[in-house]
Design an enzyme around this catalytic site. Sequence first.
Site, PDB file in Angstrom:
ATOM      1  N   LYS A   1       0.838  -1.207   0.000  1.00  0.00           N
ATOM      2  CA  LYS A   1       0.000   0.000   0.000  1.00  0.00           C
ATOM      3  C   LYS A   1       0.871   1.255   0.000  1.00  0.00           C
ATOM      4  O   LYS A   1       2.078   1.184   0.288  1.00  0.00           O
ATOM      5  CB  LYS A   1      -0.915  -0.015   1.228  1.00  0.00           C
ATOM      6  CG  LYS A   1      -0.174   0.039   2.557  1.00  0.00           C
ATOM      7  CD  LYS A   1      -1.140  -0.176   3.729  1.00  0.00           C
ATOM      8  CE  LYS A   1      -0.397  -0.156   5.051  1.00  0.00           C
ATOM      9  NZ  LYS A   1      -1.279  -0.514   6.183  1.00  0.00           N
TER      10      LYS A   1
ATOM     11  N   TYR B   1      15.793  30.047   9.289  1.00  0.00           N
ATOM     12  CA  TYR B   1      14.578  30.734   9.735  1.00  0.00           C
ATOM     13  C   TYR B   1      14.477  30.739  11.258  1.00  0.00           C
ATOM     14  O   TYR B   1      14.717  29.722  11.902  1.00  0.00           O
ATOM     15  CB  TYR B   1      13.333  30.058   9.158  1.00  0.00           C
ATOM     16  CG  TYR B   1      13.147  30.302   7.684  1.00  0.00           C
ATOM     17  CD1 TYR B   1      12.929  31.591   7.187  1.00  0.00           C
ATOM     18  CD2 TYR B   1      13.205  29.249   6.779  1.00  0.00           C
ATOM     19  CE1 TYR B   1      12.765  31.821   5.833  1.00  0.00           C
ATOM     20  CE2 TYR B   1      13.029  29.459   5.424  1.00  0.00           C
ATOM     21  CZ  TYR B   1      12.813  30.751   4.955  1.00  0.00           C
ATOM     22  OH  TYR B   1      12.651  30.971   3.621  1.00  0.00           O
TER      23      TYR B   1
HETATM   24  C1  LIG Z   1      -0.578  -1.598   6.827  1.00  0.00           C
HETATM   25  C2  LIG Z   1      -1.203  -2.840   7.283  1.00  0.00           C
HETATM   26  C3  LIG Z   1      -0.426  -3.988   7.505  1.00  0.00           C
HETATM   27  C4  LIG Z   1       1.093  -3.968   7.477  1.00  0.00           C
HETATM   28  O1  LIG Z   1       1.554  -3.364   8.675  1.00  0.00           O
HETATM   29  P1  LIG Z   1       3.110  -3.200   9.008  1.00  0.00           P
HETATM   30  O2  LIG Z   1       3.144  -2.661  10.383  1.00  0.00           O
HETATM   31  O3  LIG Z   1       3.642  -2.220   8.003  1.00  0.00           O
HETATM   32  O4  LIG Z   1       3.712  -4.531   8.857  1.00  0.00           O
HETATM   33  C5  LIG Z   1      -1.083  -5.167   7.808  1.00  0.00           C
HETATM   34  N1  LIG Z   1      -2.439  -5.204   7.920  1.00  0.00           N
HETATM   35  C6  LIG Z   1      -3.209  -4.113   7.740  1.00  0.00           C
HETATM   36  C7  LIG Z   1      -4.685  -4.208   7.910  1.00  0.00           C
HETATM   37  C8  LIG Z   1      -2.619  -2.890   7.444  1.00  0.00           C
HETATM   38  O5  LIG Z   1      -3.388  -1.811   7.288  1.00  0.00           O
END
Ligand SMILES: *Cc1c(COP(=O)(O)O)cnc(C)c1O
Length: 365
Positions: A38, A262
């Site tokens: 993702k 800044y």
């Molecule tokens: C993002 C996600 C994962 C993976 O999680 P990590 O901590 O990056 O391993 C697994 N399951 C779901 C539902 C997620 O949203």
Amino acid sequence: MDAFRDGPVARIDRRALALNLGVARARAAGSRVLAVVKADAYGHGALWAARAFAAADGLAVARTSEALVLRRAGIDRTILVLGGFSDREALAQIAAERLDAVVHAHQQVEMLRSRHEGAPVRVWVKVDTGMHRLGFPPAELPAVWNALAHLSSVAQPVHLMSHFARADEPDGTATARQIACFDEALAGLGASAPPPASLANSAAVLEAPAAHREWVRPGVMLYGIAPMVGGRAADHGLRPAMTLTAPLVAVKTIEAGSPVGYGGVWTAPARMRLGLAAIGYADGYPRHAPSGTPVLVGGRRAALAGRVSMDLIAIDLRGCPEARAGDPVTLWGDGLPVEEVAEAAGTIGYELVTRLGPRVERIVR
Ligand SMILES: *Cc1c(COP(=O)(O)O)cnc(C)c1O
């Protein structure tokens, strides 16, 4: 020879991606692996990552739109859409593209009930075992389960899943409670053969073997980032897959007492050399990284000096007498764990790698 570059570059190491998947496989040896890609594979590039994860049993994304990008590129494997679908068109698209979908709400069950044409969809029913985000409360699971088990629009067997809220805490008991809650819900189904289930994110792949089950869903560890609070990838044999660099565009000497950047929140404690590197918050470098946040210049540690601006950071070069304009500065990756930079900036490695901006060039090797 590399082309001229005057801005940041994220180098993605395909071998590291494949190696890290191997670590996940070895740690959850009896389980199948859905590699989570993702958010553009956590900023690493979803297509490259999907190909580097050829040895995974499937992929997972948050949204249907992300899965469609993979399908359009010819990736024909199991892809689970973790967010499920929220209307009939999305469900039709999921069915047409042979995607797996999470079912976490009653209106999704109703959409499946009223679907009478097209191929059956493989669904993963999400049980809320304590995170109180998406998912059915355990008490509602039997009714949902029985409904889905008898629908022609649903491929059998129905799969089960849940997600952990606190698996990243080294000595937490919350994960054990969530696992117990899941097992109680599972027992309550009275199924003759227990359905395939998936609970584990990266932290649970590494630290909670009782959660491994039939499928695991590692994400961040595949990119060579430790999921545990205070942890480091190298402790688990993981290798960073992204190294972010930016060139020094100027090196100069400033007088003791000169305020830098800044707000003038940092002043030179002595006459000293200062470097300016071509990366800023518009590129995704965290604006809240304070003075002292580590960077690498010529393999040596140096520190941020003053506020991060939109296009530039200033670096205290007192420990780097050899540094010259044009030299690359490493912001994180090889030699400098993103976990360490994230801790300095008050965030997590996940956020840093997923927020790189469009000005950052990606190079895959
Ligand atoms: C993002 C996600 C994962 C993976 O999680 P990590 O901590 O990056 O391993 C697994 N399951 C779901 C539902 C997620 O949203």
